[in-house]
Motif scaffolding. Sequence first.
Motif, PDB file in Angstrom:
ATOM      1  N   LEU A  59       1.075  -1.088   0.102  1.00  0.00           N
ATOM      2  CA  LEU A  59       0.054  -0.087  -0.135  1.00  0.00           C
ATOM      3  C   LEU A  59       0.850   1.291   0.074  1.00  0.00           C
ATOM      4  CD1 LEU A  59      -2.937   0.378   2.404  1.00  0.00           C
ATOM      5  CD2 LEU A  59      -1.631   2.318   1.648  1.00  0.00           C
ATOM      6  N   PRO A  60       0.859   1.918  -1.142  1.00  0.00           N
ATOM      7  CA  PRO A  60       1.901   3.096  -1.245  1.00  0.00           C
ATOM      8  C   PRO A  60       1.149   4.476  -0.727  1.00  0.00           C
ATOM      9  CG  PRO A  60       1.010   2.555  -3.302  1.00  0.00           C
ATOM     10  CD  PRO A  60       0.384   1.612  -2.444  1.00  0.00           C
ATOM     11  N   LEU A  61       1.679   5.197   0.396  1.00  0.00           N
ATOM     12  CA  LEU A  61       0.905   5.964   1.204  1.00  0.00           C
ATOM     13  C   LEU A  61       1.211   7.583   0.490  1.00  0.00           C
ATOM     14  CD1 LEU A  61       1.098   5.435   4.739  1.00  0.00           C
ATOM     15  CD2 LEU A  61      -1.041   5.545   3.394  1.00  0.00           C
ATOM     16  N   GLY A  62       2.519   7.441  -0.248  1.00  0.00           N
ATOM     17  CA  GLY A  62       3.093   8.535  -0.955  1.00  0.00           C
ATOM     18  C   GLY A  62       3.913   9.411   0.046  1.00  0.00           C
ATOM     19  N   LYS A  63       3.912  10.762  -0.068  1.00  0.00           N
ATOM     20  CA  LYS A  63       4.871  11.521   0.753  1.00  0.00           C
ATOM     21  C   LYS A  63       4.515  11.365   2.024  1.00  0.00           C
ATOM     22  CE  LYS A  63       6.182  16.450   1.500  1.00  0.00           C
ATOM     23  NZ  LYS A  63       5.910  17.716   1.099  1.00  0.00           N
ATOM     24  N   PRO A  64       5.645  10.931   2.950  1.00  0.00           N
ATOM     25  CA  PRO A  64       5.709  10.490   4.181  1.00  0.00           C
ATOM     26  C   PRO A  64       4.875  11.696   5.218  1.00  0.00           C
ATOM     27  CG  PRO A  64       7.636   9.742   3.576  1.00  0.00           C
ATOM     28  CD  PRO A  64       7.299  10.639   2.482  1.00  0.00           C
ATOM     29  N   GLN A  65       5.433  12.835   4.823  1.00  0.00           N
ATOM     30  CA  GLN A  65       4.961  13.953   5.734  1.00  0.00           C
ATOM     31  C   GLN A  65       3.515  14.238   5.671  1.00  0.00           C
ATOM     32  OE1 GLN A  65       7.633  13.960   3.969  1.00  0.00           O
ATOM     33  NE2 GLN A  65       9.410  14.715   4.882  1.00  0.00           N
ATOM     34  N   VAL A  69       2.967  12.987  11.522  1.00  0.00           N
ATOM     35  CA  VAL A  69       2.765  14.207  11.540  1.00  0.00           C
ATOM     36  C   VAL A  69       3.288  14.373  12.930  1.00  0.00           C
ATOM     37  CG1 VAL A  69       1.314  14.762   9.815  1.00  0.00           C
ATOM     38  CG2 VAL A  69       0.462  14.323  12.135  1.00  0.00           C
ATOM     39  N   GLY A  70       3.323  15.487  13.476  1.00  0.00           N
ATOM     40  CA  GLY A  70       3.785  15.743  15.210  1.00  0.00           C
ATOM     41  C   GLY A  70       5.291  15.512  15.621  1.00  0.00           C
ATOM     42  N   PRO A  71       5.210  15.135  16.866  1.00  0.00           N
ATOM     43  CA  PRO A  71       6.525  14.762  17.252  1.00  0.00           C
ATOM     44  C   PRO A  71       7.614  14.214  16.506  1.00  0.00           C
ATOM     45  CG  PRO A  71       4.930  14.781  18.826  1.00  0.00           C
ATOM     46  CD  PRO A  71       4.177  14.794  17.768  1.00  0.00           C
ATOM     47  N   GLY A  72       8.736  14.493  16.044  1.00  0.00           N
ATOM     48  CA  GLY A  72       9.668  14.029  15.233  1.00  0.00           C
ATOM     49  C   GLY A  72       9.472  13.727  13.750  1.00  0.00           C
ATOM     50  N   ALA A  73       8.381  14.617  13.233  1.00  0.00           N
ATOM     51  CA  ALA A  73       8.081  14.527  11.875  1.00  0.00           C
ATOM     52  C   ALA A  73       9.221  15.343  10.985  1.00  0.00           C
ATOM     53  CB  ALA A  73       6.874  15.164  11.430  1.00  0.00           C
ATOM     54  N   ASN A  74      10.053  16.248  11.905  1.00  0.00           N
ATOM     55  CA  ASN A  74      10.896  16.971  11.131  1.00  0.00           C
ATOM     56  C   ASN A  74      12.294  16.043  10.897  1.00  0.00           C
ATOM     57  OD1 ASN A  74      11.376  16.778  13.830  1.00  0.00           O
ATOM     58  ND2 ASN A  74      12.815  18.694  13.729  1.00  0.00           N
ATOM     59  N   ARG A 266      10.805   4.735  16.431  1.00  0.00           N
ATOM     60  CA  ARG A 266      11.711   5.420  16.919  1.00  0.00           C
ATOM     61  C   ARG A 266      10.951   6.901  17.543  1.00  0.00           C
ATOM     62  NH1 ARG A 266      16.715   5.070  14.063  1.00  0.00           N
ATOM     63  NH2 ARG A 266      16.630   2.602  13.377  1.00  0.00           N
ATOM     64  N   TYR A 267       9.821   7.228  17.033  1.00  0.00           N
ATOM     65  CA  TYR A 267       9.328   8.303  17.626  1.00  0.00           C
ATOM     66  C   TYR A 267       7.653   7.672  17.668  1.00  0.00           C
ATOM     67  CZ  TYR A 267      12.956  11.528  16.660  1.00  0.00           C
ATOM     68  OH  TYR A 267      14.253  12.412  16.836  1.00  0.00           O
ATOM     69  N   PRO A 268       7.713   7.121  18.843  1.00  0.00           N
ATOM     70  CA  PRO A 268       6.032   6.364  19.055  1.00  0.00           C
ATOM     71  C   PRO A 268       5.068   7.357  19.426  1.00  0.00           C
ATOM     72  CG  PRO A 268       7.594   6.134  20.827  1.00  0.00           C
ATOM     73  CD  PRO A 268       8.414   6.435  19.973  1.00  0.00           C
ATOM     74  N   MET A 269       5.363   8.742  19.817  1.00  0.00           N
ATOM     75  CA  MET A 269       4.509   9.925  19.981  1.00  0.00           C
ATOM     76  C   MET A 269       4.046  10.462  18.656  1.00  0.00           C
ATOM     77  SD  MET A 269       3.773   9.229  23.062  1.00  0.00           S
ATOM     78  CE  MET A 269       2.449  10.624  23.533  1.00  0.00           C
ATOM     79  N   MET A 270       4.796  10.345  17.709  1.00  0.00           N
ATOM     80  CA  MET A 270       4.288  10.577  16.421  1.00  0.00           C
ATOM     81  C   MET A 270       2.987  10.251  16.115  1.00  0.00           C
ATOM     82  SD  MET A 270       6.325  10.402  12.565  1.00  0.00           S
ATOM     83  CE  MET A 270       7.905  10.892  13.334  1.00  0.00           C
ATOM     84  N   GLU A 271       2.303  11.142  15.213  1.00  0.00           N
ATOM     85  CA  GLU A 271       0.895  10.726  14.837  1.00  0.00           C
ATOM     86  C   GLU A 271       0.757  10.665  13.339  1.00  0.00           C
ATOM     87  OE1 GLU A 271      -1.191  14.499  16.212  1.00  0.00           O
ATOM     88  OE2 GLU A 271      -0.438  14.284  18.248  1.00  0.00           O
ATOM     89  N   PHE A 272      -0.557   9.675  13.259  1.00  0.00           N
ATOM     90  CA  PHE A 272      -0.612   9.295  11.875  1.00  0.00           C
ATOM     91  C   PHE A 272      -1.950   9.819  11.443  1.00  0.00           C
ATOM     92  CE2 PHE A 272      -2.246   5.513   9.191  1.00  0.00           C
ATOM     93  CZ  PHE A 272      -1.412   5.680   8.310  1.00  0.00           C
ATOM     94  N   THR A 276      -8.236   7.905  14.266  1.00  0.00           N
ATOM     95  CA  THR A 276      -9.382   8.550  14.973  1.00  0.00           C
ATOM     96  C   THR A 276      -8.993   9.817  15.941  1.00  0.00           C
ATOM     97  OG1 THR A 276     -10.700   6.607  14.427  1.00  0.00           O
ATOM     98  CG2 THR A 276     -11.694   8.267  16.078  1.00  0.00           C
ATOM     99  N   ASP A 277      -8.369   9.080  16.833  1.00  0.00           N
ATOM    100  CA  ASP A 277      -7.819   9.950  17.967  1.00  0.00           C
ATOM    101  C   ASP A 277      -6.311   9.960  18.053  1.00  0.00           C
ATOM    102  OD1 ASP A 277      -6.764  11.246  20.421  1.00  0.00           O
ATOM    103  OD2 ASP A 277      -8.853  10.637  21.401  1.00  0.00           O
ATOM    104  N   PRO A 278      -5.472  10.980  17.266  1.00  0.00           N
ATOM    105  CA  PRO A 278      -4.035  10.780  16.872  1.00  0.00           C
ATOM    106  C   PRO A 278      -3.295  10.670  18.378  1.00  0.00           C
ATOM    107  CG  PRO A 278      -4.841  12.250  15.481  1.00  0.00           C
ATOM    108  CD  PRO A 278      -6.070  11.894  16.336  1.00  0.00           C
ATOM    109  N   LYS A 279      -3.695  11.487  19.187  1.00  0.00           N
ATOM    110  CA  LYS A 279      -2.954  11.806  20.613  1.00  0.00           C
ATOM    111  C   LYS A 279      -3.273  10.272  21.336  1.00  0.00           C
ATOM    112  CE  LYS A 279      -2.789  16.560  20.674  1.00  0.00           C
ATOM    113  NZ  LYS A 279      -1.425  16.387  19.784  1.00  0.00           N
TER     114      LYS A 279
END
Length: 331
Positions: A59-65, A69-74, A266-272, A276-279
């Motif tokens: 399943l290709p998601l495309g651009k990861p960003q 998103v969120g913590p560690g996305a940079n 690596r960044y488990p607090m990063m959000e997807f 439904t509830d990312p946090k």
Amino acid sequence: MTIMSRRGLLGAATAGAAVSMLPGQGARAAAPFRNDQAPAWHRFRWGEFEATVVSDGYLPLGKPQDSFVGPGANQIPTLLTNEFLDPGAATLEQNALVLNTGRQLILFDTGMGESMGADSKMWGPTTGRLLQNMRAAGIEPEQIDMVIATHAHCDHIWALVDGDGRRVFPNAQVAINEADVKFWTDDGNKKGPAFMATFVEGAKKNLGAYRDRLVMVRDGQEVVPGITGVFAPGHTIGHTVYFITSQGRTLVNSGDLAHHQVLLLRYPMMEFSFDTDPKQSARTRSRMLDRLASDRHEVLSYHFPWPGLGHVRREGEGFAWVPSPTNVTTL
């Protein structure tokens, strides 16, 4: 009798090789490209159970960003580049599990299927391959006694029925968390991101065909002997992971606890973005990954690299994925 010197023998061999490589001479080594792959299934024993991982395709998601998103996305480009992965594209696998307990044949999640027509190919033509790979593994949909769903998203239940709404698994019950059934079949939840309306319609069509065969999964209780559901909410309101235990060994089917083996470990607090509830999902992921690392159970992850089997270990402030070796002589 004539005895040829070693130098003469070598010269003759060289001459023969040269002759065989002349245009129009010797064997034809060229062959057309096949452009195909072997059927994607992997079978192994788990205690007294027999397990088969079956691919629904990637399943290709495309651009990861766009999805993470969120913590560690940079850090996404660096993280992916360091792991020799394309920093401009995130690709997920879809690893469904068929478990033969000796009494029942149980399928965990169904892949994308074809029930929703063009929407079933929203991520392109590489999904929807579960049935052909199951059949290649010697498993027919009519043999499935129960489908256990980790949650009610498209890539996990949309193959319950075909394009005409007919049951693909005609003899199966469907086990799923009741909160997920209520949420994803409620038209009132079509608001929000654009995908919500499609996801709700798909759940209504696929789960509705089994309304008289639904089994509601309860937190901490066995669905069938040896398989226990453990709530892991956030990705969906009723997302559930399953602990599969036989002869003292436990395999954890983690569903969509984490979608990427590098980014969300690596960044488990990063959000997807499809949570439904990312946090809440991030909190659940961090807690469950810590548990998996402590218990050292083997894990089957639906979206990690094929066939999705491995272990979680702590690394720095996060975790790392250690793939299990797949040995064809283990049966």
